[in-house]
Design a protein around this motif. Structure first.
Motif, short mmCIF file in Angstrom:
data_model
loop_
_atom_site.label_atom_id
_atom_site.label_comp_id
_atom_site.label_asym_id
_atom_site.label_seq_id
_atom_site.Cartn_x
_atom_site.Cartn_y
_atom_site.Cartn_z
N MET A 1 6.14 7.70 -2.94
CA MET A 1 6.62 8.88 -3.60
C MET A 1 5.64 9.02 -5.09
O MET A 1 4.92 8.02 -5.32
CB MET A 1 7.90 8.62 -4.36
N CYS A 2 5.57 10.03 -5.38
CA CYS A 2 4.72 10.53 -6.82
C CYS A 2 5.40 11.38 -7.66
O CYS A 2 5.43 12.37 -7.27
CB CYS A 2 3.18 11.01 -6.33
N GLY A 3 5.87 10.76 -8.66
CA GLY A 3 6.97 11.59 -9.52
C GLY A 3 6.43 11.90 -10.91
O GLY A 3 7.06 12.55 -11.70
N ILE A 163 1.02 15.19 -0.90
CA ILE A 163 1.16 14.53 0.32
C ILE A 163 1.20 12.80 0.20
O ILE A 163 0.26 12.26 -0.62
CB ILE A 163 0.01 14.84 1.35
N THR A 164 2.36 12.20 0.81
CA THR A 164 2.40 10.78 0.35
C THR A 164 2.33 10.09 1.69
O THR A 164 2.55 10.71 2.96
CB THR A 164 3.75 10.49 -0.18
N VAL A 165 1.92 8.88 1.47
CA VAL A 165 1.73 8.12 2.73
C VAL A 165 2.65 6.53 2.33
O VAL A 165 3.14 6.41 1.60
CB VAL A 165 0.33 7.77 3.35
N SER A 166 2.55 5.78 3.30
CA SER A 166 3.01 4.26 3.41
C SER A 166 2.24 3.73 2.03
O SER A 166 0.92 3.94 2.16
CB SER A 166 3.39 3.56 4.31
N SER A 168 -0.23 0.97 0.18
CA SER A 168 -0.97 -0.11 0.67
C SER A 168 -0.78 -1.45 -0.03
O SER A 168 0.38 -1.47 -0.94
CB SER A 168 -2.62 0.24 0.43
N ASP A 169 -1.13 -2.50 0.46
CA ASP A 169 -0.75 -3.71 -0.01
C ASP A 169 -1.09 -3.67 -1.67
O ASP A 169 -0.45 -4.60 -2.30
CB ASP A 169 -1.49 -4.99 0.60
N SER A 170 -1.97 -3.07 -2.07
CA SER A 170 -2.15 -2.93 -3.47
C SER A 170 -1.16 -2.47 -4.36
O SER A 170 -0.89 -2.51 -5.59
CB SER A 170 -3.45 -1.81 -3.61
N LEU A 171 0.04 -1.63 -3.68
CA LEU A 171 1.13 -1.13 -4.53
C LEU A 171 2.37 -1.29 -3.65
O LEU A 171 3.36 -1.30 -4.51
CB LEU A 171 0.66 0.46 -4.49
N SER A 172 2.39 -1.78 -2.72
CA SER A 172 3.59 -1.93 -1.84
C SER A 172 4.75 -2.90 -2.64
O SER A 172 5.84 -2.93 -2.38
CB SER A 172 3.43 -2.49 -0.61
N TRP A 173 4.08 -3.90 -3.34
CA TRP A 173 5.09 -4.82 -4.30
C TRP A 173 5.76 -3.87 -5.06
O TRP A 173 6.93 -4.54 -5.59
CB TRP A 173 4.27 -5.86 -4.72
N LEU A 174 5.20 -2.68 -5.69
CA LEU A 174 6.01 -2.01 -6.64
C LEU A 174 6.85 -0.84 -6.18
O LEU A 174 7.97 -0.64 -6.42
CB LEU A 174 4.97 -1.56 -7.71
N HIS A 176 7.24 1.78 -2.32
CA HIS A 176 6.83 1.74 -0.73
C HIS A 176 6.09 3.07 -0.29
O HIS A 176 5.60 3.30 0.58
CB HIS A 176 8.24 1.62 0.07
N ARG A 177 5.66 4.01 -1.37
CA ARG A 177 5.03 5.16 -1.03
C ARG A 177 3.88 5.19 -1.98
O ARG A 177 3.89 4.84 -3.11
CB ARG A 177 5.81 6.30 -0.91
N MET A 178 2.96 6.29 -1.66
CA MET A 178 1.95 6.51 -2.65
C MET A 178 1.26 7.76 -2.23
O MET A 178 1.36 8.30 -1.05
CB MET A 178 0.59 5.34 -2.42
N PRO A 179 0.41 8.43 -2.92
CA PRO A 179 -0.19 9.67 -2.56
C PRO A 179 -1.28 9.38 -1.53
O PRO A 179 -1.84 8.31 -1.48
CB PRO A 179 -0.77 10.03 -3.92
N ALA A 180 -1.54 10.41 -0.77
CA ALA A 180 -2.81 10.33 0.24
C ALA A 180 -3.97 10.64 -0.36
O ALA A 180 -4.18 11.71 -0.91
CB ALA A 180 -2.58 11.19 1.25
N LEU A 181 -4.63 9.64 -0.87
CA LEU A 181 -5.89 9.69 -1.46
C LEU A 181 -7.15 10.10 -0.67
O LEU A 181 -7.39 9.52 0.50
CB LEU A 181 -6.31 8.63 -2.25
N LEU A 182 -8.24 10.78 -1.26
CA LEU A 182 -9.61 10.88 -0.78
C LEU A 182 -10.51 10.46 -1.43
O LEU A 182 -10.50 10.40 -2.68
CB LEU A 182 -9.69 12.42 -0.64
#
Length: 267
Positions: A1-3, A163-166, A168-174, A176-182
């Motif tokens: 999620m990105c809020g 757009i969000t995706v699952s 990565s390990d860099s963020l999943s501890w905080l 469960h979702r993150m923006p889809a980055l290019l």
């Protein structure tokens, strides 16, 4: 999620930062359209975010409302009830609201310094963290946009969804979702200009978890959307955990007096 997002750069700097190679191999810059963007450090959904988008090989930038409003909606904004500031990559083509934008080529990139995230784990303290690119470059988030003209409004309303995706390990501890980055100019060019016939095969694989991020805790004042200013991005030290105190540690262990008396008798 990105809020919540932050973008500390104005329109002129953003255009310079988003330079690209045109068809002739020359360095080009997107054309800024509409109202100028002012540095904003705590942007909530429904706020204005800077967006890069393309048309027939050209590139443009403008501020768009964060929260996609479909072209079919003509009534006042207050009558639009859906939450559309994020859309899941996994179900993007299953929801007509987003699938139509994707297939029509209304793909875009939300440009920011980074985003804020809070711990989503049950029972965890909700300490805000600022998430940014490892190399301190602008964060480029894949998105979809649409435009409509509401009743009694003269101007066309541009709006966007991240757009969000699952995570990565860099963020999943905080979270469960993150923006889809290019990450590369090639990916940016593909996302903005890929033809409709090849879009699904080429573009969907771009929407994946990325590890090119770092994060740090920031002040809880960011929790309020009214908090603005560069202090929002200032790193703060996490609170120290208090050691649990037992009765022994509270009163302290004292040497029994009887032992002292025994020592005196022995001497």
């Amino acid at each position: 999620m990105c809020g919540r997002l932050a973008c500390s750069l104005d329109s002129d700097v953003l255009v310079t930062k988003c330079q690209f190679q045109d068809k002739a191999g020359k360095t080009g810059h997107p054309e800024w359209l509409g109202a100028q963007h002012q540095p904003t450090y705590n942007i909530p959904p429904t706020g204005q975010v800077p967006v890069l988008y393309g048309n027939l090989g050209d590139r443009f930038m403008r501020c768009m409302r964060w929260g996609l409003i479909p072209s079919s909606h003509k009534k006042p904004l207050k009558e639009f009830r859906l939450s559309t500031h994020n859309c899941c990559a996994e179900s993007l083509l299953e929801r007509p609201l987003y699938a139509s934008c994707f297939k029509r080529g209304q793909r875009c990139i939300i440009v920011a310094d980074g985003f804020y995230e809070w711990n989503s784990k049950k029972g965890a303290e909700k300490i805000p963290h600022f998430v940014h690119q490892n190399d301190k470059k602008l964060m480029l988030m894949a998105g979809l946009y649409d435009r409509t003209r509401l009743e009694s409004e003269e101007d066309v309303l541009f709006s966007v969804s991240v757009i969000t995706v699952s995570a990565s390990d860099s963020l999943s501890w905080l979270h469960h979702r993150m923006p889809a980055l290019l990450e590369t100019e090639e990916e940016v060019g593909q996302w903005l200009h890929c033809g409709a016939l090849k879009a699904v095969d080429i573009l969907l694989p771009l929407l994946k978890p990325r590890t090119c991020i770092s994060l740090y805790p920031v002040s809880k004042s960011v929790n309020s959307v009214f908090t603005q200013g560069s202090d929002c991005l200032t790193k703060v030290l996490p609170p120290k955990k208090r050691k649990s105190m037992t009765l022994d540690s509270f009163f302290g262990k004292k040497k029994p007096k009887v032992e002292a008396a025994d020592e005196a008798s022995e001497s």
